[in-house]
Design a protein around this motif. Structure first.
Motif, PDB file in Angstrom:
ATOM      1  N   ALA A  45      57.331  50.588  57.784  1.00 27.31           N
ATOM      2  CA  ALA A  45      58.147  49.483  58.287  1.00 27.31           C
ATOM      3  C   ALA A  45      59.400  49.983  58.998  1.00 27.31           C
ATOM      4  N   TRP A  46      60.023  51.009  58.464  1.00 31.58           N
ATOM      5  CA  TRP A  46      61.315  51.446  58.992  1.00 31.58           C
ATOM      6  C   TRP A  46      61.224  52.637  59.937  1.00 31.58           C
ATOM      7  N   GLY A  47      60.036  53.203  60.060  1.00 34.70           N
ATOM      8  CA  GLY A  47      59.857  54.284  61.031  1.00 34.70           C
ATOM      9  C   GLY A  47      60.376  55.636  60.611  1.00 34.70           C
ATOM     10  N   PHE A  48      60.545  55.834  59.293  1.00 36.68           N
ATOM     11  CA  PHE A  48      60.951  57.165  58.843  1.00 36.68           C
ATOM     12  C   PHE A  48      59.754  58.107  58.891  1.00 36.68           C
ATOM     13  N   LYS A  49      60.070  59.394  59.056  1.00 42.01           N
ATOM     14  CA  LYS A  49      59.042  60.423  59.133  1.00 42.01           C
ATOM     15  C   LYS A  49      58.973  61.138  57.787  1.00 42.01           C
ATOM     16  N   PRO A  50      57.781  61.304  57.226  1.00 45.79           N
ATOM     17  CA  PRO A  50      57.669  62.061  55.981  1.00 45.79           C
ATOM     18  C   PRO A  50      58.065  63.515  56.228  1.00 45.79           C
ATOM     19  N   VAL A  51      58.861  64.073  55.335  1.00 50.72           N
ATOM     20  CA  VAL A  51      59.359  65.436  55.555  1.00 50.72           C
ATOM     21  C   VAL A  51      59.042  66.379  54.404  1.00 50.72           C
ATOM     22  N   ALA A  52      59.341  65.942  53.195  1.00 49.03           N
ATOM     23  CA  ALA A  52      59.202  66.878  52.074  1.00 49.03           C
ATOM     24  C   ALA A  52      58.838  66.136  50.806  1.00 49.03           C
ATOM     25  N   TYR A  53      58.318  66.900  49.849  1.00 44.37           N
ATOM     26  CA  TYR A  53      57.814  66.336  48.602  1.00 44.37           C
ATOM     27  C   TYR A  53      58.098  67.308  47.473  1.00 44.37           C
ATOM     28  N   ALA A  54      58.412  66.747  46.304  1.00 44.20           N
ATOM     29  CA  ALA A  54      58.479  67.553  45.079  1.00 44.20           C
ATOM     30  C   ALA A  54      57.882  66.701  43.975  1.00 44.20           C
ATOM     31  N   GLY A  55      57.000  67.284  43.183  1.00 45.81           N
ATOM     32  CA  GLY A  55      56.350  66.528  42.110  1.00 45.81           C
ATOM     33  C   GLY A  55      55.490  67.455  41.291  1.00 45.81           C
ATOM     34  N   LEU A  56      54.517  66.894  40.610  1.00 46.15           N
ATOM     35  CA  LEU A  56      53.666  67.709  39.731  1.00 46.15           C
ATOM     36  C   LEU A  56      53.081  68.913  40.466  1.00 46.15           C
ATOM     37  N   GLU A  57      52.631  68.680  41.704  1.00 47.93           N
ATOM     38  CA  GLU A  57      51.964  69.751  42.461  1.00 47.93           C
ATOM     39  C   GLU A  57      52.909  70.894  42.815  1.00 47.93           C
ATOM     40  N   THR A  58      54.211  70.610  42.801  1.00 46.12           N
ATOM     41  CA  THR A  58      55.171  71.673  43.138  1.00 46.12           C
ATOM     42  C   THR A  58      55.857  72.199  41.876  1.00 46.12           C
ATOM     43  N   GLY A  59      55.353  71.797  40.721  1.00 46.78           N
ATOM     44  CA  GLY A  59      55.910  72.310  39.470  1.00 46.78           C
ATOM     45  C   GLY A  59      56.949  71.408  38.828  1.00 46.78           C
ATOM     46  N   ASN A  60      57.169  70.207  39.396  1.00 48.99           N
ATOM     47  CA  ASN A  60      58.109  69.258  38.786  1.00 48.99           C
ATOM     48  C   ASN A  60      57.384  68.464  37.719  1.00 48.99           C
ATOM     49  N   LYS A  61      57.779  68.618  36.495  1.00 52.29           N
ATOM     50  CA  LYS A  61      57.087  67.913  35.411  1.00 52.29           C
ATOM     51  C   LYS A  61      57.726  66.551  35.122  1.00 52.29           C
TER      52      LYS A  61
END
Ligand code: FE2
Length: 378
Positions: A45-61
């Motif tokens: 809706a707002w036209g933001f671009k996905p840039v980065a992620y942190a979560g289970l797959e990156t070791g964030n529990k």
């Protein structure tokens, strides 16, 4: 034209004396019940671009975060992955809302030292985070409500966002809507607390109050809010602070405080260089904006004088106009973007004006009253 000789907004603190030089808004972090779906909303809706992620797959529990960007605006959407803990508490109390207003600095340790020594409450001490792309120094202090300021020093970092995040390229279609940078961010604080926070930004952060056209033009009969605008030394960071005031009806600020359960960020004003294009696109994507009655446009040019734009598209889209000594501005406010009537966005295009559109408060309420009068319901 209703303004008299008013002081213009000036660079309020000479840079040499600025103990907290700020380079800009680094990012805004929202705590969300479901960051994955919020990310989809801001992207599509707002036209933001996905840039980065942190979560289970990156070791964030414990947490998951999505980082989105549009020109100089960076949003971080964070959800907890488990029950309990401070993020769940924050969401439980406030609903989705802004947790961190992160400020880009040259020296995060000095920023923390200078502010805590002036009385800021530390959230966390300066810490260096490192990955293959370099290192970032972060520190943080409390501000109003449960909101915090994070100081981000990233001059030695080349990664996508911060250490711990990985590049994120989901297959969600997105198209920029022309949002450029954060123009200002407004905080709502409780009854009688405005001056406490004006004092905080002055004493602890080295900000100064902008004396502007807005201050002279408040019509307390209509506005039911009080507002002071705080700016840092170089003027890149502007934080208007609102508190509720007694008015004819329940103050919109009071409503916010009731639903947010305390002080917090009321709106994020984002700048565009073509508000007609930006708002046309946002409306086509279903973003809902506050509308003024059409009668607003019957007299608006008497108030603001000549403008470059045709009035027709402004009327059609519901864009408001205001003027100060230095020029004019075009602005429009969304309805709340979360379930509780709390946080919303403002889209703003400045054409010389450095104020915040207070002229529209009165016009808005007068226009509504004219409508009411014509229906005999005033
Ligand atoms: Fe605003």
């Amino acid at each position: 034209m209703n303004q008299k000789a008013t002081p213009t907004l000036e660079k309020v603190v000479p840079e040499a004396e600025d103990f907290l030089p700020l380079l800009g808004t680094d990012h805004i972090e929202l705590y969300c019940g479901n960051a994955k779906q919020s990310a989809y909303y801001y992207i599509t809706a707002w036209g933001f671009k996905p840039v980065a992620y942190a979560g289970l797959e990156t070791g964030n529990k414990e947490t998951v975060s999505y980082v989105l960007k549009q020109d100089k605006i960076t949003l971080v959407l964070t959800s907890p992955l488990n029950a309990g803990g401070p993020i769940n508490d924050h969401i439980n109390r406030h609903g989705d809302g802004v947790k961190a207003v992160a400020l880009w600095v040259d020296n995060a340790e000095k920023s923390w030292n200078e502010t805590t020594k002036r009385g800021a409450v530390s959230v966390f001490e300066p810490e260096t985070r490192t990955d293959a792309h370099g290192s970032v120094v972060l520190s943080a202090i409390e501000t109003y409500g449960d909101t915090i300021h994070v100081f981000v020093e990233r001059k030695n970092y080349e990664g996508v966002f911060l250490p711990g995040y990985e590049a994120w390229n989901p297959s969600i279609p997105t198209q920029n809507v022309g949002l450029k940078y954060v123009d200002h961010m407004v905080g709502n604080v409780g009854w009688g607390e405005m001056n406490t926070w004006v004092d905080f930004y002055t004493r602890v952060m080295g900000f100064a109050q902008l004396i502007s056209f807005d201050d002279k033009d408040i019509s307390t009969e209509y506005t039911a809010l009080m507002s002071k605008v705080m700016s840092n030394g170089n003027g890149r960071i502007k934080f208007p602070i609102n508190e509720p005031a007694e008015g004819r009806k329940k103050s919109q600020i009071e409503e916010y405080i009731d639903f947010y359960q305390g002080a917090g960020v009321q709106h994020i004003a984002v700048a565009t260089s073509n508000i007609i294009e930006t708002v046309t696109e946002l409306q086509a994507r279903g973003i809902e904006f506050l509308r003024v009655p059409n009668t607003y446009y019957d007299t608006v040019l008497d108030r603001v004088g000549e403008i470059d734009e045709d009035l027709d598209p402004l009327r059609k889209l519901g864009i408001l106009i205001d003027r100060d000594d230095e020029g004019y501005l075009l602005q429009i406010f969304t309805k709340p973007v979360v379930d509780r009537p709390t946080m919303f966005f403002e889209i703003i295009q400045r054409k010389g004006a450095k104020s915040f559109g207070k002229g529209n408060f009165k016009a808005l309420f007068e226009a509504i009253e004219r409508e009411q009068e014509s229906r005999g319901t005033l």
